[in-house]
Design an enzyme around this catalytic site. Structure first.
Site, mmCIF file in Angstrom:
data_model
loop_
_atom_site.group_PDB
_atom_site.id
_atom_site.type_symbol
_atom_site.label_atom_id
_atom_site.label_comp_id
_atom_site.label_asym_id
_atom_site.label_seq_id
_atom_site.Cartn_x
_atom_site.Cartn_y
_atom_site.Cartn_z
ATOM 1 N NE ARG A 146 -2.754 0.544 3.329
ATOM 2 C CZ ARG A 146 -2.351 0.728 4.326
ATOM 3 N NH1 ARG A 146 -2.524 1.806 4.131
ATOM 4 N NH2 ARG A 146 -2.612 -0.047 5.052
ATOM 5 C CE1 TYR A 157 -12.782 15.915 -15.355
ATOM 6 C CE2 TYR A 157 -12.043 15.949 -13.194
ATOM 7 C CZ TYR A 157 -12.742 15.451 -14.276
ATOM 8 O OH TYR A 157 -13.450 14.017 -14.787
ATOM 9 C CG ASP A 174 -5.030 19.426 -14.321
ATOM 10 O OD1 ASP A 174 -4.260 18.757 -15.100
ATOM 11 O OD2 ASP A 174 -5.605 19.151 -14.089
ATOM 12 C CE LYS A 214 -8.639 12.892 -18.917
ATOM 13 N NZ LYS A 214 -9.921 12.409 -18.831
HETATM 14 C C1 LIG Z 1 -7.490 18.516 -16.823
HETATM 15 C C2 LIG Z 1 -7.988 17.028 -15.579
HETATM 16 N N1 LIG Z 1 -7.231 17.545 -14.507
HETATM 17 C C3 LIG Z 1 -7.344 16.176 -13.990
HETATM 18 C C4 LIG Z 1 -8.745 14.941 -14.123
HETATM 19 C C5 LIG Z 1 -9.329 13.741 -13.810
HETATM 20 O O1 LIG Z 1 -7.876 13.024 -13.963
HETATM 21 P P1 LIG Z 1 -9.001 11.478 -13.334
HETATM 22 O O2 LIG Z 1 -10.019 11.354 -14.483
HETATM 23 O O3 LIG Z 1 -7.707 10.612 -13.453
HETATM 24 O O4 LIG Z 1 -9.107 10.996 -12.047
HETATM 25 C C6 LIG Z 1 -9.125 15.558 -15.509
HETATM 26 C C7 LIG Z 1 -10.197 14.147 -16.486
HETATM 27 O O5 LIG Z 1 -10.378 13.871 -17.268
HETATM 28 C C8 LIG Z 1 -8.422 16.510 -16.090
HETATM 29 O O6 LIG Z 1 -9.152 16.265 -17.334
#
Ligand SMILES: Cc1ncc(COP(=O)(O)O)c(C=O)c1O
Length: 386
Positions: free
Chosen positions: A55, A107, A179, A204
Site C-alpha cells: 500500500r 476540470y 494541473d 490522459k
Molecule cells: C485536466 C484534468 N485534470 C484532472 C482530471 C481527473 O483525472 P482522473 O479522471 O484520472 O481522475 C481530468 C479528467 O478528465 C482532467 O481532464
C-alpha cells in the site's frame, strides 16, 4: 532511473530507452511487473530491500514515478489510482482550516470537489479568474496555503501565466500546484516556471491509450508537504496498481512522439475550422485570436492537441454535429491515440458553466485530412438536422 540514463538526454531519448530502467537479473531491456504485496524481513528485523508492504510502495510504481520525475525535471514523483486521487491528496496534506485559492475555470469534477467536499474537511476555498492577476493578488492572502491552477484549462483551454501566479503565491507564503494534464511535460514544465507541484491525470496523455486510470504528482523538492502527501497516499490507500503502472510506463515511452504528432494535427484542424462556415468560434491556444495565445507561445513549446469549437445554431446544432461523426468517437476523456468528440455541457450537468454550443475535440493520431473530412460532413449534416 539508473545512472546510464542521466538527465543529460532529451525526453524523447530517455522515453525510447525506458528511462534506463530494465531488469537487472536477466538483463531484460524492459522492466518487469512487481506484484508482491508483502516482503520478507531479515532476521535482524530490518527490511533491507526498502519494501515492506504494497500500500505505501511498489517497485513497478517506483519505475514509472522515476520516469515522470525525469520528464518533469522534478525531485520526485508519486503515482495515484486516478488524477482525482492525486489532486485531492495535495489538499488533504494541508492542515485545515487552510485557505486554498483555485482557478475559476478548471476540470469541473475537481472544481466541484474543492467547492463542495473540501469545506466539509474544514478547508476554505476561493475561486478566482487566474488570467486576472490583480484579482489573484487580491484573493491570495497570508492565510493562503495553496494556489491551484490548470493550464491550458479544460474545456476552454484558458492559459494561466505560471511564472506570474507562482510569484504571487510565493510572495504570500503559499505553494503553487499546476494541473498540467493537457500541456504534458513535453510542452510545459511548470516546475521550471516556478510551480512547486505539478499534477497530471495520467489517464490522459501520459498513458495515452485509454486503458489506464491514473494520477501523478511531481515535486520541485522533497519537503514537509511532500512527506505529508506521501502519507495521505498511504493512509487513503490511493497508490496506483502495479499493472497500471507498467502500462503507464509503456505509454510513456512514446509520449514525446505521440503528443508532437497530435499537436501538429490539432493546429491544422484549428486553422481549417476557423474558416468553417458552421463554426462560430475555435478555442485553441495556438490560434492568434485566443486570449492566452501570447502567454502560451512563451511558456509552451507546442500548443497541445485539445481544442473546442462553438457550433453555429447553438446546443441543438452541436448535439446534431456530434451525432453525425463516424470517425471521431463520441466519448468522454482525452489524450489518447484515438480522437474523441464530446458535448461537454451534457457531461457536466445543470451546474455547468460550459457554453451549450461547445464541442470538445481530443485530437488523436489519425490522419488530419480524415479527421477534418469527418468533422466537415458532421457539421454540414448536423446543421441541416438541427
Ligand atoms: C485536466 C484534468 N485534470 C484532472 C482530471 C481527473 O483525472 P482522473 O479522471 O484520472 O481522475 C481530468 C479528467 O478528465 C482532467 O481532464
Amino acid at each position: 532511473m539508473n545512472d546510464r540514463m542521466s538527465r543529460k538526454w532529451t525526453p524523447r531519448t530517455m522515453a525510447a530507452q525506458m528511462f534506463g530502467i530494465g531488469e537487472p537479473i536477466t538483463r531484460g531491456v524492459v522492466a518487469p511487473i512487481h506484484v508482491a504485496t508483502t516482503f520478507i524481513r531479515d532476521p535482524d528485523n530490518q527490511y533491507r530491500s526498502g519494501f515492506a508492504y504494497g500500500r505505501p510502495d511498489n517497485a513497478t510504481v517506483r519505475h514509472a514515478e522515476a520516469a515522470i520525475a525525469a520528464l518533469e525535471t522534478a525531485d520526485a514523483a508519486l503515482l495515484f489510482a486516478s488524477g482525482m486521487a492525486a489532486a485531492t491528496a495535495v489538499v488533504l496534506a494541508l492542515d485545515p482550516p487552510a485557505h486554498i485559492v483555485a482557478a475559476q475555470e478548471m476540470y469541473w469534477a475537481l472544481r466541484q470537489w474543492l467547492v463542495r467536499e473540501a469545506p466539509r474537511h474544514g478547508y476554505r476555498v476561493d475561486l478566482v479568474d487566474m488570467t486576472d492577476l490583480d484579482a489573484v493578488r487580491r484573493t491570495v492572502t497570508r492565510e493562503t496555503r495553496l494556489v491551484w491552477i490548470e493550464t491550458p484549462s479544460n474545456p476552454l483551454w484558458t492559459i494561466t501565466d505560471v511564472a506570474a501566479v507562482a510569484g504571487i503565491a510565493h510572495a504570500a507564503g503559499a505553494r503553487l500546484a499546476a494541473d498540467s494534464t493537457v500541456a504534458t511535460p513535453v510542452f510545459t514544465r511548470p516546475l521550471a516556471l516556478g510551480a512547486d507541484i505539478v499534477m497530471h491525470s495520467a489517464t490522459k496523455y501520459l498513458n495515452g491509450h485509454s486503458d489506464v486510470v491514473a494520477g501523478a504528482l511531481a515535486t520541485a523538492r522533497r519537503d514537509e508537504l511532500w512527506s505529508r502527501i506521501q502519507s495521505v497516499r498511504t493512509q487513503y490507500g490511493a497508490i496506483l496498481g502495479p499493472f497500471e503502472a507498467w502500462l503507464l510506463m509503456r505509454g510513456l515511452r512514446t509520449l514525446p512522439l505521440r503528443v508532437q504528432a497530435q499537436s501538429e494535427t490539432a493546429a491544422l484542424l484549428a486553422l481549417r475550422l476557423c474558416r468553417h462556415r458552421r463554426v462560430a468560434r475555435v478555442l485553441y491556444p495556438g490560434v492568434q485570436e485566443h486570449p492566452g495565445h501570447a502567454i502560451a507561445a512563451r511558456q509552451m513549446s507546442g500548443f497541445g492537441a485539445m481544442l473546442s469549437i462553438r457550433v453555429k445554431g447553438g446546443e441543438a446544432a452541436a448535439l446534431a454535429t456530434a451525432a453525425q461523426v463516424t470517425l471521431w468517437r463520441r466519448a468522454t476523456s482525452l489524450g489518447s491515440v484515438e480522437s474523441l468528440i464530446e458535448h461537454r455541457a451534457s457531461v457536466e450537468g445543470p451546474d455547468s458553466a460550459c457554453p451549450p454550443d461547445l464541442l470538445r475535440l481530443s485530437v488523436g493520431l489519425e490522419d488530419a485530412d480524415d479527421l477534418y473530412a469527418d468533422l466537415d460532413q458532421a457539421l454540414r449534416t448536423g446543421a441541416s438536422r438541427s
